[in-house]
Design a protein around this motif. Sequence first.
Motif, PDB file in Angstrom:
ATOM      1  N   ASP A  77      -6.298  -4.877   3.117  1.00 48.26           N
ATOM      2  CA  ASP A  77      -6.265  -3.890   2.031  1.00 48.26           C
ATOM      3  C   ASP A  77      -5.961  -2.770   2.244  1.00 48.26           C
ATOM      4  OD1 ASP A  77      -6.292  -6.201   0.199  1.00 48.26           O
ATOM      5  OD2 ASP A  77      -8.153  -5.745  -0.291  1.00 48.26           O
ATOM      6  N   ASN A  78      -6.560  -2.274   3.106  1.00 47.04           N
ATOM      7  CA  ASN A  78      -6.461  -0.628   3.716  1.00 47.04           C
ATOM      8  C   ASN A  78      -5.235  -0.564   4.316  1.00 47.04           C
ATOM      9  OD1 ASN A  78      -9.097   0.010   2.995  1.00 47.04           O
ATOM     10  ND2 ASN A  78     -10.050  -0.367   4.778  1.00 47.04           N
ATOM     11  N   PHE A  79      -4.700  -1.350   5.235  1.00 49.18           N
ATOM     12  CA  PHE A  79      -3.406  -1.463   5.936  1.00 49.18           C
ATOM     13  C   PHE A  79      -2.328  -1.468   4.817  1.00 49.18           C
ATOM     14  CE2 PHE A  79       0.127  -3.619   7.118  1.00 49.18           C
ATOM     15  CZ  PHE A  79       0.746  -2.722   8.135  1.00 49.18           C
ATOM     16  N   MET A  80      -2.324  -2.178   3.835  1.00 56.13           N
ATOM     17  CA  MET A  80      -1.557  -2.370   2.661  1.00 56.13           C
ATOM     18  C   MET A  80      -1.513  -1.119   1.951  1.00 56.13           C
ATOM     19  SD  MET A  80       0.294  -4.918   3.177  1.00 56.13           S
ATOM     20  CE  MET A  80       1.189  -4.879   1.772  1.00 56.13           C
ATOM     21  N   ARG A  85       2.051   3.192   6.821  1.00 53.59           N
ATOM     22  CA  ARG A  85       2.549   1.969   7.585  1.00 53.59           C
ATOM     23  C   ARG A  85       4.183   1.681   7.551  1.00 53.59           C
ATOM     24  NH1 ARG A  85       3.179  -2.509   3.965  1.00 53.59           N
ATOM     25  NH2 ARG A  85       2.605  -1.947   1.846  1.00 53.59           N
ATOM     26  N   TRP A  86       4.729   2.404   6.283  1.00 52.90           N
ATOM     27  CA  TRP A  86       6.204   2.280   6.081  1.00 52.90           C
ATOM     28  C   TRP A  86       6.975   3.383   7.018  1.00 52.90           C
ATOM     29  CZ3 TRP A  86       7.055  -1.716   3.461  1.00 52.90           C
ATOM     30  CH2 TRP A  86       6.085  -2.300   2.691  1.00 52.90           C
ATOM     31  N   LEU A  87       6.363   4.171   7.851  1.00 48.20           N
ATOM     32  CA  LEU A  87       7.166   5.171   8.122  1.00 48.20           C
ATOM     33  C   LEU A  87       7.605   5.011   9.596  1.00 48.20           C
ATOM     34  CD1 LEU A  87       4.767   8.277   7.706  1.00 48.20           C
ATOM     35  CD2 LEU A  87       6.859   7.761   6.494  1.00 48.20           C
ATOM     36  N   ARG A  88       6.905   3.946  10.388  1.00 43.22           N
ATOM     37  CA  ARG A  88       7.334   3.302  11.654  1.00 43.22           C
ATOM     38  C   ARG A  88       7.106   2.038  11.534  1.00 43.22           C
ATOM     39  NH1 ARG A  88       5.959   7.157  16.495  1.00 43.22           N
ATOM     40  NH2 ARG A  88       7.517   5.504  17.147  1.00 43.22           N
TER      41      ARG A  88
END
Length: 101
Positions: A77-80, A85-88
């Motif tokens: 959940d923290n990752f999502m 996380r969308w930058l690279r």
Amino acid sequence: MAKYDAVNPGGMRKLVSQGAQLRAFPKPVLTACYKASKEQWADWSSKYPEFKTLYESYSKFAESQHAWFKVAEQSFDNFMSNPKRWLRPQLFVRSRSSVGG
């Protein structure tokens, strides 16, 4: 509950678009709420045997699941929820040539 959860993001966007500032509850507020909840559950347990049976069973189950959810669900959940996380995305995807050696 599913409908409540499903409409929350849209409601949040509407509030923010109208100037609302969203903030997490401060830890002392969460601590006080949890303490009040535990006091209420203890009161109900003393008054209602059915609640006591249910609450004791649920509490044991929840405690046994806590470690798993902290590792598996909370970390995901923290990752999502992290927009970085969308930058690279290439950092999270392996090429075919790197799989298996």
